[in-house]
Design a protein around this motif. Structure first.
Motif, PDB file in Angstrom:
ATOM      1  N   MET A  13      -0.648 -14.460   0.695  1.00 38.68           N
ATOM      2  CA  MET A  13      -2.175 -14.649   1.212  1.00 38.68           C
ATOM      3  C   MET A  13      -3.236 -13.543   1.013  1.00 38.68           C
ATOM      4  O   MET A  13      -2.932 -12.425   0.369  1.00 38.68           O
ATOM      5  N   LEU A  14      -4.392 -14.189   1.168  1.00 31.57           N
ATOM      6  CA  LEU A  14      -5.562 -13.131   0.941  1.00 31.57           C
ATOM      7  C   LEU A  14      -5.911 -12.370   2.371  1.00 31.57           C
ATOM      8  O   LEU A  14      -5.967 -13.042   3.372  1.00 31.57           O
ATOM      9  N   ARG A  15      -5.890 -11.091   2.387  1.00 29.86           N
ATOM     10  CA  ARG A  15      -6.271 -10.502   3.496  1.00 29.86           C
ATOM     11  C   ARG A  15      -7.521  -9.979   3.562  1.00 29.86           C
ATOM     12  O   ARG A  15      -8.262  -9.474   2.490  1.00 29.86           O
ATOM     13  N   LEU A  16      -8.349 -10.255   4.622  1.00 31.58           N
ATOM     14  CA  LEU A  16      -9.535  -9.743   4.686  1.00 31.58           C
ATOM     15  C   LEU A  16      -9.800  -8.984   5.897  1.00 31.58           C
ATOM     16  O   LEU A  16      -9.434  -9.101   7.065  1.00 31.58           O
ATOM     17  N   PHE A  92      -6.909 -12.536   8.796  1.00 28.68           N
ATOM     18  CA  PHE A  92      -8.078 -11.466   9.199  1.00 28.68           C
ATOM     19  C   PHE A  92      -7.451 -10.461   9.948  1.00 28.68           C
ATOM     20  O   PHE A  92      -6.776 -10.729  10.900  1.00 28.68           O
ATOM     21  N   LEU A  93      -7.605  -9.238   9.413  1.00 27.85           N
ATOM     22  CA  LEU A  93      -7.043  -8.163  10.264  1.00 27.85           C
ATOM     23  C   LEU A  93      -7.876  -7.364  10.618  1.00 27.85           C
ATOM     24  O   LEU A  93      -8.802  -6.590   9.904  1.00 27.85           O
ATOM     25  N   GLU A  94      -8.050  -6.844  12.220  1.00 28.11           N
ATOM     26  CA  GLU A  94      -8.765  -5.849  12.790  1.00 28.11           C
ATOM     27  C   GLU A  94      -7.892  -4.677  13.230  1.00 28.11           C
ATOM     28  O   GLU A  94      -6.960  -5.153  13.898  1.00 28.11           O
ATOM     29  N   LYS A  95      -7.874  -3.558  12.479  1.00 28.99           N
ATOM     30  CA  LYS A  95      -7.159  -2.472  12.889  1.00 28.99           C
ATOM     31  C   LYS A  95      -6.989  -2.091  14.406  1.00 28.99           C
ATOM     32  O   LYS A  95      -8.300  -1.765  14.922  1.00 28.99           O
ATOM     33  N   GLY A  96      -6.264  -1.850  15.045  1.00 29.24           N
ATOM     34  CA  GLY A  96      -6.320  -1.157  16.206  1.00 29.24           C
ATOM     35  C   GLY A  96      -6.258   0.325  16.369  1.00 29.24           C
ATOM     36  O   GLY A  96      -5.948   1.088  15.160  1.00 29.24           O
TER      37      GLY A  96
END
Length: 342
Positions: A13-16, A92-96
């Motif tokens: 997958m493409l990670r944004l 889509f990844l938002e880091k905690g």
């Protein structure tokens, strides 16, 4: 010396992701990288010197090619990737940070691999001369056809005498617990080594540890011995590996694991980790475990190697674990000082 051929199958997958710890609503740009459970394992194995093959389906266009190139860069063999379809799946990844958890949003519907058909994969040819086959519970969750392709692969591996591993990796955004339990029950009949975390065995098979609160950071080792034994008794696995994550907060976790080989329960040392990037941590554990078993390490050595490999991954940005065997052995041997190497 010939390299061991290892084959993995799944979605790339493409990670944004926003920069650093910015929230989605703050970001005015997103960084692009690639990753996926089985692809992450392939990269780990290539870095350890194996002939790592990744199998999937990706579009012929430039984004699909960029995904393929991200694997080739680290020495992964991509010749069995089927080319076709229109979409590369996206997440889509938002880091905690601290008490704020990380968030993942998927945009993977109708991806190329989700439109795969069984006749596109000649598993007996793909697995020819392979020494190991690995996949995860994420792949069959995509749809019934991909689940059938996964079953074809596992059956071919069994027929060819190729050892297999499966990371249960339950994802509730992809399928229900009931559907997962039904599909994975059949797939696991053809698996030699299973990998699970604190939640997977419960979510997929209804098997859980007593006296454990994963959200409160409490783990009872005796309970996980029983989980491992129940899994082995039910499916006849050669080995059951369970990762044990104690979450103090989003940035700090205690990390260890257990390997049950039918004779004894082997617990690793515990690492107190300050996390740079958690995604791919479980995959790096799987890659480390496969490498250790192929190298002939005993059960204690294997679980120590796998956990050390995963601890190092938590310090690396992106999905891929970009460490060498020597670096893992050094940490597993007790050198976790982080001192500058000159």
């Amino acid at each position: 010396m010939a390299k061991d051929k290892v084959v993995t199958f799944g979605e790339l997958m493409l990670r944004l992701a926003p920069e650093g710890y910015m929230r989605f609503v703050q970001a005015d740009k997103l960084g692009a990288t690639y990753g996926g459970g089985e692809a992450n394992v392939a990269v780990s194995l290539a870095n350890y010197g194996h002939d790592a093959h990744f199998v999937s389906k990706l579009p012929k266009h430039e984004i699909g090619q960029a995904a393929v190139n991200s694997l080739r860069k680290y020495g992964v063999n991509t010749e069995d990737i089927v080319r076709g379809g229109d979409r590369v799946g996206i997440y889509f990844l938002e880091k905690g940070a601290s008490q704020r958890p990380s968030k993942v949003i998927y945009d993977r519907a109708n991806s190329a691999i989700a439109n795969s058909t069984r006749d596109e994969y000649n598993w007996k040819e793909i697995l020819k001369d392979a020494k190991w086959f690995h996949t995860t519970g994420i792949t069959p969750a995509l749809n019934d056809e991909v689940a059938a392709i996964t079953l074809d692969a596992l059956k071919a591996a069994r027929e060819l005498g190729v050892p297999t591993s499966m990371d249960l990796n339950y994802r509730n955004k992809l399928w229900s617990k009931e559907k997962a339990g039904k599909v994975m029950d059949e797939l696991c009949q053809y698996v030699n080594v299973v990998i699970a975390n604190e939640e997977d065995a419960k979510d997929v098979f209804g098997i859980e540890a007593d006296n454990t609160d994963i959200h409160g950071g409490k783990i009872d080792r005796e309970g996980y011995k029983e989980v491992a034994k129940k899994l082995k008794d039910r499916f006849g696995f050669d080995k059951v590996a369970i990762t044990l994550r104690e979450s103090i907060n989003a940035n700090r976790n205690l990390w260890s694991a257990m390997l049950y080989d039918g004779d004894d329960y082997h617990f690793s040392k515990k690492y107190d980790m300050n996390i740079v990037d958690r995604v791919g941590g479980g995959d790096s554990f799987g890659g480390g475990l496969i490498h250790a078993l192929l190298k002939g390490m005993n059960s204690q050595e294997a679980i120590e190697f796998a956990v050390a490999a995963s601890a190092l991954k938590h310090t690396i940005e992106g999905d891929y674990n970009l460490v060498s065997e020597d670096e893992v052995l050094k940490l597993a041997g007790g050198d976790g000082s982080g001192r500058v190497q000159r």
